[in-house]
Design a protein around this motif. Structure first.
Motif, PDB file in Angstrom:
ATOM      1  N   PHE A   5       0.621  -1.069  -0.079  1.00 53.26           N
ATOM      2  CA  PHE A   5       0.086  -0.130   0.052  1.00 53.26           C
ATOM      3  C   PHE A   5       1.007   1.423   0.028  1.00 53.26           C
ATOM      4  O   PHE A   5       0.562   2.190  -0.699  1.00 53.26           O
ATOM      5  CB  PHE A   5      -0.951  -0.109   1.375  1.00 53.26           C
ATOM      6  CG  PHE A   5      -1.683   1.206   1.325  1.00 53.26           C
ATOM      7  CD1 PHE A   5      -2.909   1.453   0.780  1.00 53.26           C
ATOM      8  CD2 PHE A   5      -1.341   2.117   2.175  1.00 53.26           C
ATOM      9  CE1 PHE A   5      -3.788   2.480   0.833  1.00 53.26           C
ATOM     10  CE2 PHE A   5      -2.158   3.379   2.346  1.00 53.26           C
ATOM     11  CZ  PHE A   5      -3.282   3.579   1.592  1.00 53.26           C
ATOM     12  N   CYS A   6       1.951   1.236   0.723  1.00 56.86           N
ATOM     13  CA  CYS A   6       2.863   2.530   0.770  1.00 56.86           C
ATOM     14  C   CYS A   6       3.337   2.509  -0.441  1.00 56.86           C
ATOM     15  O   CYS A   6       3.912   3.691  -1.030  1.00 56.86           O
ATOM     16  CB  CYS A   6       3.923   2.142   1.899  1.00 56.86           C
ATOM     17  SG  CYS A   6       3.126   2.274   3.760  1.00 56.86           S
ATOM     18  N   LEU A   7       4.031   1.486  -0.984  1.00 58.82           N
ATOM     19  CA  LEU A   7       4.592   1.485  -2.449  1.00 58.82           C
ATOM     20  C   LEU A   7       3.814   2.168  -3.338  1.00 58.82           C
ATOM     21  O   LEU A   7       3.866   3.007  -4.176  1.00 58.82           O
ATOM     22  CB  LEU A   7       5.027   0.068  -3.061  1.00 58.82           C
ATOM     23  CG  LEU A   7       6.310  -0.351  -1.822  1.00 58.82           C
ATOM     24  CD1 LEU A   7       6.554  -1.691  -2.440  1.00 58.82           C
ATOM     25  CD2 LEU A   7       7.541   0.532  -1.792  1.00 58.82           C
ATOM     26  N   ARG A   8       2.478   1.883  -3.301  1.00 63.63           N
ATOM     27  CA  ARG A   8       1.173   2.253  -4.646  1.00 63.63           C
ATOM     28  C   ARG A   8       1.136   3.779  -4.259  1.00 63.63           C
ATOM     29  O   ARG A   8       0.984   4.345  -5.352  1.00 63.63           O
ATOM     30  CB  ARG A   8      -0.019   1.512  -4.253  1.00 63.63           C
ATOM     31  CG  ARG A   8       0.237  -0.078  -4.850  1.00 63.63           C
ATOM     32  CD  ARG A   8      -1.196  -0.632  -5.080  1.00 63.63           C
ATOM     33  NE  ARG A   8      -2.247  -0.450  -3.732  1.00 63.63           N
ATOM     34  CZ  ARG A   8      -2.135  -1.731  -3.114  1.00 63.63           C
ATOM     35  NH1 ARG A   8      -1.226  -2.725  -3.122  1.00 63.63           N
ATOM     36  NH2 ARG A   8      -2.746  -1.622  -1.827  1.00 63.63           N
ATOM     37  N   MET A  22      19.543  -1.315  -7.042  1.00 63.76           N
ATOM     38  CA  MET A  22      19.669  -1.950  -5.914  1.00 63.76           C
ATOM     39  C   MET A  22      19.587  -0.967  -4.692  1.00 63.76           C
ATOM     40  O   MET A  22      18.678  -1.309  -3.714  1.00 63.76           O
ATOM     41  CB  MET A  22      20.856  -2.603  -5.765  1.00 63.76           C
ATOM     42  CG  MET A  22      20.795  -3.796  -6.968  1.00 63.76           C
ATOM     43  SD  MET A  22      22.214  -4.943  -6.497  1.00 63.76           S
ATOM     44  CE  MET A  22      22.080  -5.701  -4.989  1.00 63.76           C
ATOM     45  N   VAL A  23      20.305   0.220  -4.823  1.00 67.49           N
ATOM     46  CA  VAL A  23      20.039   1.018  -3.514  1.00 67.49           C
ATOM     47  C   VAL A  23      18.826   1.874  -3.579  1.00 67.49           C
ATOM     48  O   VAL A  23      18.444   1.805  -2.538  1.00 67.49           O
ATOM     49  CB  VAL A  23      21.193   2.105  -3.879  1.00 67.49           C
ATOM     50  CG1 VAL A  23      21.414   3.252  -2.691  1.00 67.49           C
ATOM     51  CG2 VAL A  23      22.689   1.489  -3.792  1.00 67.49           C
ATOM     52  N   VAL A  24      18.505   2.145  -4.766  1.00 65.32           N
ATOM     53  CA  VAL A  24      16.943   2.712  -4.575  1.00 65.32           C
ATOM     54  C   VAL A  24      15.886   1.841  -3.977  1.00 65.32           C
ATOM     55  O   VAL A  24      15.189   2.156  -3.199  1.00 65.32           O
ATOM     56  CB  VAL A  24      16.496   2.811  -6.205  1.00 65.32           C
ATOM     57  CG1 VAL A  24      15.062   3.546  -6.269  1.00 65.32           C
ATOM     58  CG2 VAL A  24      17.269   4.159  -6.701  1.00 65.32           C
ATOM     59  N   SER A  25      15.963   0.470  -4.526  1.00 66.72           N
ATOM     60  CA  SER A  25      15.029  -0.423  -3.901  1.00 66.72           C
ATOM     61  C   SER A  25      15.038  -0.757  -2.423  1.00 66.72           C
ATOM     62  O   SER A  25      14.130  -0.640  -1.579  1.00 66.72           O
ATOM     63  CB  SER A  25      15.060  -1.776  -4.652  1.00 66.72           C
ATOM     64  OG  SER A  25      16.428  -2.366  -4.402  1.00 66.72           O
ATOM     65  N   VAL A  26      16.231  -0.507  -1.888  1.00 71.83           N
ATOM     66  CA  VAL A  26      16.398  -0.601  -0.471  1.00 71.83           C
ATOM     67  C   VAL A  26      15.829   0.623   0.406  1.00 71.83           C
ATOM     68  O   VAL A  26      15.102   0.446   1.306  1.00 71.83           O
ATOM     69  CB  VAL A  26      18.068  -0.781  -0.003  1.00 71.83           C
ATOM     70  CG1 VAL A  26      18.452  -0.736   1.315  1.00 71.83           C
ATOM     71  CG2 VAL A  26      18.585  -2.055  -0.692  1.00 71.83           C
ATOM     72  N   PHE A  27      16.234   1.702  -0.033  1.00 73.39           N
ATOM     73  CA  PHE A  27      15.738   3.073   0.481  1.00 73.39           C
ATOM     74  C   PHE A  27      14.283   2.979   0.264  1.00 73.39           C
ATOM     75  O   PHE A  27      13.415   3.519   1.106  1.00 73.39           O
ATOM     76  CB  PHE A  27      16.421   4.467  -0.244  1.00 73.39           C
ATOM     77  CG  PHE A  27      17.874   4.473   0.600  1.00 73.39           C
ATOM     78  CD1 PHE A  27      17.819   5.143   1.873  1.00 73.39           C
ATOM     79  CD2 PHE A  27      18.806   3.968   0.115  1.00 73.39           C
ATOM     80  CE1 PHE A  27      19.052   5.429   2.294  1.00 73.39           C
ATOM     81  CE2 PHE A  27      20.088   4.158   0.792  1.00 73.39           C
ATOM     82  CZ  PHE A  27      20.283   5.206   2.091  1.00 73.39           C
ATOM     83  N   ALA A  28      13.673   2.633  -0.873  1.00 70.18           N
ATOM     84  CA  ALA A  28      12.207   2.779  -1.032  1.00 70.18           C
ATOM     85  C   ALA A  28      11.356   1.911  -0.116  1.00 70.18           C
ATOM     86  O   ALA A  28      10.413   2.136   0.388  1.00 70.18           O
ATOM     87  CB  ALA A  28      11.904   2.305  -2.506  1.00 70.18           C
ATOM     88  N   GLY A  29      12.031   0.852   0.405  1.00 69.67           N
ATOM     89  CA  GLY A  29      11.360   0.018   1.458  1.00 69.67           C
ATOM     90  C   GLY A  29      11.738   0.264   2.956  1.00 69.67           C
ATOM     91  O   GLY A  29      10.909  -0.326   3.625  1.00 69.67           O
ATOM     92  N   LEU A  30      12.485   1.319   3.240  1.00 67.55           N
ATOM     93  CA  LEU A  30      12.413   1.844   4.637  1.00 67.55           C
ATOM     94  C   LEU A  30      11.101   2.350   5.230  1.00 67.55           C
ATOM     95  O   LEU A  30      10.925   1.693   6.168  1.00 67.55           O
ATOM     96  CB  LEU A  30      13.642   2.847   4.733  1.00 67.55           C
ATOM     97  CG  LEU A  30      15.038   2.187   4.421  1.00 67.55           C
ATOM     98  CD1 LEU A  30      15.926   3.546   4.456  1.00 67.55           C
ATOM     99  CD2 LEU A  30      15.322   1.360   5.447  1.00 67.55           C
TER     100      LEU A  30
END
Length: 269
Positions: A5-8, A22-30
């Motif tokens: 939900f947060c990602l959407r 790879m770095v973007v995906s890590v920070f996107a999930g924080l």
């Protein structure tokens, strides 16, 4: 559900262009991860709500209903019918039966460790050790058959069947989609359940309580599951004799059909 939900909604940390994916995906999930942790910490740590205990409590009434020969019979028949049409019966019904069977097994094991009477009898271990005892009798019939295809299948499937692997026979004979062999396949399991229930009522058979790896040979598994009771192992061997007698007349018909099939092939050639 919170995380996607947060990602959407793009409730994430946005990184500048040029940052590796790879770095973007890590920070996107924080941020979504923080929301998830805070949410469940609030539920469990602040409000002291035990979700797992609540869900378990919802299935508590099923424990009494599930601990009965009638429920075991329904499970056995459905399982065998599913196998007969090519569907893994145990894997199909276990999500349903597991909701109460798992609790029954855990309660029995706790009682066994404490040295108190077992609260339940007809658990999944009961079926595993007294009903699901592989297709060894049928494999023996295959091995002693005079038909080359059947004898070859018996020899090839013998090692697996000794360790409770029945798929080579179910799909190779086949039992699947075979109305003739489906009858003894279902009937043998039903008869074994009836005999095991009678054995329990007469205080001859002990209740299996310990979880033993399913690939352990059936007599040894039953012996270990009941804490070393020879009656359990003897029942498995007796059950094999009974199953042998049930399979025998149907197998003889199968052998005759094998001759007819070979004649049909020869005519086509």
């Amino acid at each position: 559900e919170i995380f996607p939900f947060c990602l959407r909604k793009k409730v994430t940390i946005k990184m500048p262009e040029g940052v590796p994916p790879m770095v973007v995906s890590v920070f996107a999930g924080l941020i979504p991860s923080i929301f998830v942790v805070v949410f469940w910490w609030t539920i469990g740590g602040v409000l002291k709500i035990n979700i797992a205990q609540i869900i378990t409590g919802l299935f508590t009434p099923l424990l009494q209903v599930g601990d009965s020969p009638a429920t075991s019979m329904i499970i056995v028949v459905i399982d065998r019918i599913l196998w007969s049409v090519g569907i893994h019966g145990s894997n199909t019904i276990s999500p349903i039966t597991g909701t109460f069977m798992t609790q029954m097994v855990a309660a029995n094991q706790a009682a066994f460790a404490a040295g108190t009477p077992l609260p339940y009898t007809y658990t999944s271990l009961f079926l595993d050790n007294y009903v699901w005892t592989s297709v060894v009798p049928l494999v023996i019939l295959l091995i002693i058959s005079k038909k080359p295809r059947l004898r070859g299948l018996g020899v090839l499937s013998a090692p697996g069947s000794a360790f409770n692997i029945a798929e080579p026979v179910i799909f190779g004979l086949p039992i699947m989609l075979n109305p003739l062999m489906a009858i003894p396949f279902i009937l043998s399991a039903v008869v074994l359940l009836i005999l095991s229930v009678i054995g329990v009522w007469l205080n001859i058979l002990p209740t299996p309580v310990l979880s033993i790896p399913w690939i352990t040979p059936a007599p040894i598994k039953a012996f270990l599951s009941t804490g070393g009771r020879w009656e359990a192992a003897a029942f498995v061997l007796f059950g094999w004799l009974v199953s042998f007698g049930i399979y025998y007349p149907f197998f003889k018909i199968l052998e005759k059909n094998e001759d007819l099939n070979m004649e049909s092939v020869s005519e086509l050639e």
